[in-house]
Design an enzyme around this catalytic site. Structure first.
Site, mmCIF file in Angstrom:
data_model
loop_
_atom_site.group_PDB
_atom_site.id
_atom_site.type_symbol
_atom_site.label_atom_id
_atom_site.label_comp_id
_atom_site.label_asym_id
_atom_site.label_seq_id
_atom_site.Cartn_x
_atom_site.Cartn_y
_atom_site.Cartn_z
ATOM 1 N N LYS A 8 12.752 32.313 4.260
ATOM 2 C CA LYS A 8 12.546 33.682 3.762
ATOM 3 C C LYS A 8 13.879 34.365 3.406
ATOM 4 O O LYS A 8 14.961 33.905 3.798
ATOM 5 C CB LYS A 8 11.795 34.487 4.818
ATOM 6 C CG LYS A 8 10.392 33.967 5.127
ATOM 7 C CD LYS A 8 9.680 34.952 6.045
ATOM 8 C CE LYS A 8 8.306 34.485 6.433
ATOM 9 N NZ LYS A 8 7.601 35.498 7.249
ATOM 10 N N PHE A 56 0.724 45.926 7.964
ATOM 11 C CA PHE A 56 2.090 45.490 7.620
ATOM 12 C C PHE A 56 2.183 44.865 6.225
ATOM 13 O O PHE A 56 3.247 44.399 5.825
ATOM 14 C CB PHE A 56 2.636 44.513 8.671
ATOM 15 C CG PHE A 56 1.784 43.283 8.883
ATOM 16 C CD1 PHE A 56 1.896 42.179 8.042
ATOM 17 C CD2 PHE A 56 0.878 43.225 9.939
ATOM 18 C CE1 PHE A 56 1.126 41.045 8.234
ATOM 19 C CE2 PHE A 56 0.089 42.091 10.134
ATOM 20 C CZ PHE A 56 0.217 40.996 9.278
ATOM 21 N N ARG A 84 4.432 23.749 12.228
ATOM 22 C CA ARG A 84 4.146 25.027 12.904
ATOM 23 C C ARG A 84 4.838 25.059 14.276
ATOM 24 O O ARG A 84 5.392 26.070 14.685
ATOM 25 C CB ARG A 84 2.635 25.211 13.098
ATOM 26 C CG ARG A 84 1.878 25.357 11.808
ATOM 27 C CD ARG A 84 1.972 26.723 11.195
ATOM 28 N NE ARG A 84 1.258 27.727 11.949
ATOM 29 C CZ ARG A 84 1.163 28.997 11.581
ATOM 30 N NH1 ARG A 84 1.769 29.416 10.476
ATOM 31 N NH2 ARG A 84 0.494 29.849 12.305
ATOM 32 N N THR A 90 5.300 33.471 15.640
ATOM 33 C CA THR A 90 5.597 34.453 14.581
ATOM 34 C C THR A 90 6.663 35.448 15.025
ATOM 35 O O THR A 90 7.553 35.792 14.253
ATOM 36 C CB THR A 90 4.296 35.207 14.205
ATOM 37 O OG1 THR A 90 3.288 34.249 13.891
ATOM 38 C CG2 THR A 90 4.505 36.126 13.020
ATOM 39 N N ARG A 101 12.577 29.921 14.396
ATOM 40 C CA ARG A 101 12.481 31.381 14.536
ATOM 41 C C ARG A 101 13.258 31.900 15.743
ATOM 42 O O ARG A 101 13.828 32.991 15.688
ATOM 43 C CB ARG A 101 11.015 31.808 14.594
ATOM 44 C CG ARG A 101 10.362 31.775 13.204
ATOM 45 C CD ARG A 101 8.877 31.918 13.308
ATOM 46 N NE ARG A 101 8.236 32.174 12.017
ATOM 47 C CZ ARG A 101 6.938 32.033 11.806
ATOM 48 N NH1 ARG A 101 6.145 31.642 12.800
ATOM 49 N NH2 ARG A 101 6.429 32.296 10.626
ATOM 50 N N HIS A 114 8.374 30.654 7.020
ATOM 51 C CA HIS A 114 6.911 30.643 7.037
ATOM 52 C C HIS A 114 6.482 29.192 6.898
ATOM 53 O O HIS A 114 7.148 28.420 6.208
ATOM 54 C CB HIS A 114 6.360 31.450 5.847
ATOM 55 C CG HIS A 114 4.926 31.163 5.537
ATOM 56 N ND1 HIS A 114 3.881 31.832 6.144
ATOM 57 C CD2 HIS A 114 4.346 30.260 4.695
ATOM 58 C CE1 HIS A 114 2.734 31.351 5.682
ATOM 59 N NE2 HIS A 114 2.992 30.397 4.805
HETATM 60 P P1 CMP Z 1 4.319 34.529 8.153
HETATM 61 O O1 CMP Z 1 4.161 33.236 8.872
HETATM 62 O O2 CMP Z 1 5.118 34.513 6.910
HETATM 63 O O3 CMP Z 1 2.860 35.108 7.821
HETATM 64 C C1 CMP Z 1 2.626 36.498 7.640
HETATM 65 C C2 CMP Z 1 3.798 37.334 8.019
HETATM 66 O O4 CMP Z 1 3.546 38.700 8.254
HETATM 67 C C3 CMP Z 1 4.354 36.840 9.330
HETATM 68 O O5 CMP Z 1 4.979 35.582 9.143
HETATM 69 C C4 CMP Z 1 5.277 37.982 9.735
HETATM 70 O O6 CMP Z 1 6.602 37.831 9.263
HETATM 71 C C5 CMP Z 1 4.665 39.180 9.010
HETATM 72 N N1 CMP Z 1 4.272 40.226 9.971
HETATM 73 C C6 CMP Z 1 4.777 41.453 10.014
HETATM 74 N N2 CMP Z 1 4.203 42.165 10.997
HETATM 75 C C7 CMP Z 1 3.294 41.361 11.588
HETATM 76 C C8 CMP Z 1 2.376 41.530 12.663
HETATM 77 N N3 CMP Z 1 2.265 42.675 13.341
HETATM 78 N N4 CMP Z 1 1.600 40.471 13.005
HETATM 79 C C9 CMP Z 1 1.680 39.288 12.317
HETATM 80 N N5 CMP Z 1 2.548 39.095 11.274
HETATM 81 C C10 CMP Z 1 3.338 40.110 10.923
#
Ligand code: CMP
Length: 133
Positions: A8, A56, A84, A90, A101, A114
């Site tokens: 990202k 978000f 994953r 996340t 991460r 991601h």
């Molecule tokens: P990603 O795996 O790219 O998929 C969706 C993205 O939303 C996640 O990673 C996060 O970077 C972003 N995001 C921001 N806020 C939230 C949240 N509260 N819960 C989950 N994902 C979030």
């Protein structure tokens, strides 16, 4: 079986693209294709369409279009699950030690990478980067 790993804009800005690719190689994943690109707003909205109704969503689209991203097509057995696990939770503060991460994410919105969460999504998401992968 294939999956998309996307580095990202926060990780590109931090100049840790090479470090993340080294981790991918050290873990033994096979890189089938790789490409840097910048998402348009329309592409970003489509890429993250499952999150369209989340609070978000707007921040997510703004962030992901804020600079270039790097897409990697990775191939192997159980690749979706393995990648994953490799990237971690996340929220970087909850990610297992030594995951991408945990090492390079800042917070839940700026979490460095991601990865596709299913084979179907992998097929869909890979098309944003590669015609044939
Ligand atoms: P990603 O795996 O790219 O998929 C969706 C993205 O939303 C996640 O990673 C996060 O970077 C972003 N995001 C921001 N806020 C939230 C949240 N509260 N819960 C989950 N994902 C979030």
């Amino acid at each position: 079986m294939k999956t998309l790993l996307m580095i990202k804009p926060d990780a590109v800005k931090k100049k840790v693209v090479g470090k993340i690719i080294s981790m991918v190689e050290e873990r033994g994943f096979d890189i089938k294709d790789m490409r840097m690109k910048r998402f348009t707003r329309e592409e970003a909205e489509r890429f993250y369409e499952v999150h369209r109704n989340r609070p978000f969503f707007e921040e997510l689209v703004r962030f992901i279009t804020s600079g270039p991203v790097v897409g990697l097509c990775l191939e192997g057995d159980d690749i979706v699950e393995r990648v994953r696990k490799f990237i971690g939770a996340t929220d970087p503060s909850k990610a297992e030690p030594c995951t991408v991460r945990a090492l390079y994410g800042t917070d839940i919105s700026h979490n460095a990478v991601h990865a596709s969460d299913s084979a179907e999504n992998a097929e869909r998401e890979l098309k944003f980067f590669f015609e044939n992968c």
